[in-house]
Design a protein around this motif. Structure first.
Motif, mmCIF file in Angstrom:
data_model
loop_
_atom_site.group_PDB
_atom_site.id
_atom_site.type_symbol
_atom_site.label_atom_id
_atom_site.label_comp_id
_atom_site.label_asym_id
_atom_site.label_seq_id
_atom_site.Cartn_x
_atom_site.Cartn_y
_atom_site.Cartn_z
ATOM 1 N N PRO A 39 -10.515 -78.283 27.394
ATOM 2 C CA PRO A 39 -10.504 -79.551 26.699
ATOM 3 C C PRO A 39 -11.474 -79.484 25.515
ATOM 4 C CG PRO A 39 -11.717 -79.728 28.764
ATOM 5 C CD PRO A 39 -11.131 -78.366 28.739
ATOM 6 N N ARG A 49 -14.499 -83.559 27.064
ATOM 7 C CA ARG A 49 -14.919 -82.302 27.708
ATOM 8 C C ARG A 49 -16.271 -82.469 28.412
ATOM 9 N NH1 ARG A 49 -14.055 -76.653 26.836
ATOM 10 N NH2 ARG A 49 -15.831 -75.475 27.588
ATOM 11 N N MET A 69 -7.552 -84.765 30.796
ATOM 12 C CA MET A 69 -7.131 -83.497 30.167
ATOM 13 C C MET A 69 -6.014 -83.786 29.162
ATOM 14 S SD MET A 69 -8.868 -80.932 31.336
ATOM 15 C CE MET A 69 -9.977 -80.571 32.716
ATOM 16 N N ARG A 144 -19.188 -62.408 36.487
ATOM 17 C CA ARG A 144 -19.398 -62.376 35.028
ATOM 18 C C ARG A 144 -19.872 -63.743 34.523
ATOM 19 N NH1 ARG A 144 -13.806 -59.530 33.140
ATOM 20 N NH2 ARG A 144 -14.118 -57.502 34.112
ATOM 21 N N ARG A 148 -23.992 -65.655 32.933
ATOM 22 C CA ARG A 148 -24.094 -66.287 31.630
ATOM 23 C C ARG A 148 -24.766 -67.663 31.676
ATOM 24 N NH1 ARG A 148 -18.791 -68.233 30.408
ATOM 25 N NH2 ARG A 148 -19.780 -69.546 31.927
ATOM 26 N N ILE A 154 -16.646 -78.093 37.352
ATOM 27 C CA ILE A 154 -15.467 -77.401 37.899
ATOM 28 C C ILE A 154 -15.861 -76.030 38.448
ATOM 29 C CG2 ILE A 154 -13.170 -76.490 37.334
ATOM 30 C CD1 ILE A 154 -12.826 -78.884 35.426
ATOM 31 N N HIS A 188 -12.444 -52.368 31.978
ATOM 32 C CA HIS A 188 -13.427 -52.409 30.892
ATOM 33 C C HIS A 188 -12.833 -53.149 29.693
ATOM 34 C CE1 HIS A 188 -16.410 -49.998 32.772
ATOM 35 N NE2 HIS A 188 -15.541 -49.044 33.026
HETATM 36 N N1 T5A Z 1 -9.668 -77.064 32.719
HETATM 37 C C1 T5A Z 1 -9.291 -76.884 31.426
HETATM 38 C C2 T5A Z 1 -8.858 -77.739 33.623
HETATM 39 O O1 T5A Z 1 -9.225 -77.927 34.794
HETATM 40 N N2 T5A Z 1 -7.634 -78.207 33.196
HETATM 41 C C3 T5A Z 1 -7.212 -78.055 31.891
HETATM 42 O O2 T5A Z 1 -6.120 -78.531 31.528
HETATM 43 C C4 T5A Z 1 -8.080 -77.365 30.973
HETATM 44 C C5 T5A Z 1 -7.644 -77.180 29.544
HETATM 45 C C6 T5A Z 1 -13.088 -75.403 30.790
HETATM 46 C C7 T5A Z 1 -12.952 -75.869 32.215
HETATM 47 O O3 T5A Z 1 -11.959 -76.868 32.226
HETATM 48 C C8 T5A Z 1 -10.965 -76.557 33.182
HETATM 49 C C9 T5A Z 1 -11.045 -75.083 33.371
HETATM 50 C C10 T5A Z 1 -12.503 -74.773 33.147
HETATM 51 O O4 T5A Z 1 -13.147 -74.928 34.383
HETATM 52 P P1 T5A Z 1 -13.957 -73.243 29.702
HETATM 53 O O5 T5A Z 1 -15.239 -73.163 28.991
HETATM 54 O O6 T5A Z 1 -12.740 -73.169 28.907
HETATM 55 O O7 T5A Z 1 -14.057 -74.497 30.661
HETATM 56 O O8 T5A Z 1 -13.691 -72.138 30.743
HETATM 57 P P2 T5A Z 1 -14.529 -71.098 31.422
HETATM 58 O O9 T5A Z 1 -13.569 -70.327 32.210
HETATM 59 O O10 T5A Z 1 -15.673 -71.773 32.123
HETATM 60 O O11 T5A Z 1 -15.027 -70.175 30.251
HETATM 61 P P3 T5A Z 1 -16.019 -69.083 30.439
HETATM 62 O O12 T5A Z 1 -16.743 -69.053 29.132
HETATM 63 O O13 T5A Z 1 -16.783 -69.224 31.704
HETATM 64 O O14 T5A Z 1 -15.196 -67.786 30.706
HETATM 65 P P4 T5A Z 1 -14.485 -66.820 29.755
HETATM 66 O O15 T5A Z 1 -14.424 -67.365 28.368
HETATM 67 O O16 T5A Z 1 -13.235 -66.410 30.387
HETATM 68 O O17 T5A Z 1 -15.438 -65.549 29.785
HETATM 69 P P5 T5A Z 1 -16.381 -64.935 28.652
HETATM 70 O O18 T5A Z 1 -15.602 -64.318 27.574
HETATM 71 O O19 T5A Z 1 -17.429 -65.935 28.300
HETATM 72 O O20 T5A Z 1 -17.011 -63.747 29.499
HETATM 73 C C11 T5A Z 1 -17.935 -63.972 30.545
HETATM 74 C C12 T5A Z 1 -18.918 -62.784 30.613
HETATM 75 O O21 T5A Z 1 -18.224 -61.609 31.012
HETATM 76 C C13 T5A Z 1 -18.370 -60.573 30.034
HETATM 77 C C14 T5A Z 1 -18.759 -61.272 28.746
HETATM 78 O O22 T5A Z 1 -19.501 -60.444 27.898
HETATM 79 C C15 T5A Z 1 -19.559 -62.465 29.244
HETATM 80 O O23 T5A Z 1 -20.873 -62.076 29.491
HETATM 81 N N3 T5A Z 1 -17.077 -59.856 29.979
HETATM 82 C C16 T5A Z 1 -16.862 -58.658 30.545
HETATM 83 N N4 T5A Z 1 -17.667 -57.840 31.225
HETATM 84 C C17 T5A Z 1 -17.119 -56.679 31.680
HETATM 85 N N5 T5A Z 1 -15.804 -56.319 31.469
HETATM 86 C C18 T5A Z 1 -14.974 -57.117 30.785
HETATM 87 N N6 T5A Z 1 -13.703 -56.774 30.630
HETATM 88 C C19 T5A Z 1 -15.498 -58.357 30.295
HETATM 89 N N7 T5A Z 1 -14.940 -59.386 29.606
HETATM 90 C C20 T5A Z 1 -15.920 -60.301 29.420
#
Ligand code: T5A
Length: 214
Positions: A39, A49, A69, A144, A148, A154, A188
């Motif tokens: 969101p 959000r 949402m 992961r 962070r 959620i 990776h």
């Molecule tokens: N939501 C959302 C609903 O319930 N309904 C809906 O309709 C919508 C649209 C939003 C929340 O809202 C919910 C879902 C969610 O709970 P968000 O910020 O979009 O929240 O979602 P999150 O999943 O919380 O986002 P994150 O930032 O936690 O996760 P990401 O973006 O998937 O992960 P990222 O890129 O930040 O990576 C996390 C860590 O892992 C490392 C990165 O460097 C980072 O440190 N990493 C790896 N490490 C090793 N190997 C790999 N391949 C890696 N890839 C990344």
């Protein structure tokens, strides 16, 4: 019309990390790219959000969560997504309606027919041209994401919730292979990005003959 690409998956699988990679690929091939998220993506959407993700002693009902949402999504579509697509831009969105099916449908157990009604109302015929689901076991995403930041409202759900969310994403990829693909995100980062690049070619978002220099 431009193209609409969304990135999905459970918490911590690497959506944010890979959005930047896809943006660079698209821009290197000459596309105008709008990166956004749900969101969020608009002032109203970002306020919703905050309400959706902040902890509260008064537990939010699943129906209220679902409708918020879609309220954020309606605003996002009208103010950001549709104008960008109409201007032939590529919209790259961190989560969209498939997240609602996975979290509110799979995770919370709400009737998916209700979600489909809201989807048809808010979006009419619009569906993403490509949805990339970054798929990994729950413990990997948790590990992961945990490194962070502290868990939001959620993220504090139990592993079983995220197992249902993941299962729901995998089912969607099986049912709609013409517009949804799975990428193994447990590997990776370079391997994950190689898979993403392949899918962008396969789904006709990026063409092999186009030079890509990053
Ligand atoms: N939501 C959302 C609903 O319930 N309904 C809906 O309709 C919508 C649209 C939003 C929340 O809202 C919910 C879902 C969610 O709970 P968000 O910020 O979009 O929240 O979602 P999150 O999943 O919380 O986002 P994150 O930032 O936690 O996760 P990401 O973006 O998937 O992960 P990222 O890129 O930040 O990576 C996390 C860590 O892992 C490392 C990165 O460097 C980072 O440190 N990493 C790896 N490490 C090793 N190997 C790999 N391949 C890696 N890839 C990344």
């Amino acid at each position: 019309m431009g193209k609409f690409i969304t990135l999905e998956g459970i918490e911590g699988v690497g959506k944010t990390s890979n959005l930047e990679y896809i943006r660079n690929l698209l821009e290197a091939s000459g596309k105008h790219v709008v990166v956004t998220r749900e969101p969020g993506g608009t002032p109203l959407g970002e306020s919703l959000r905050s309400l959706l993700l902040q902890h509260s002693e008064d537990e939010m009902s699943a129906d209220a969560e679902l409708l918020m949402m879609f309220a954020a999504r309606a605003e996002h579509l009208k103010k950001v997504i549709l104008p960008a697509l109409e201007a032939d831009k590529y919209v790259l969105c961190d989560r969209f309606t498939e997240a609602t099916y996975a979290y509110q449908g799979g995770g919370r157990g709400l009737d998916t027919a209700k979600i489909a009604e809201l989807e048809n109302w808010a979006q009419a015929e619009l569906r993403p041209d490509l949805t990339i689901i970054l798929d990994a076991p729950v413990h990997i995403g948790r590990e992961r994401a945990g490194k962070r930041s502290a868990p939001d409202r959620i993220e504090k759900e139990e592993d079983d919730f995220f197992k249902r969310v993941r299962a729901s994403y995998r089912e969607m990829a099986e049912h709609y292979p013409h517009r949804i693909c799975l990428v193994d995100a447990s590997q990776h980062l370079e391997n994950v990005q190689a898979q993403i690049l392949r899918q962008l070619h396969e789904y006709d978002i990026l063409h092999l003959e186009q030079p890509v220099s990053l």
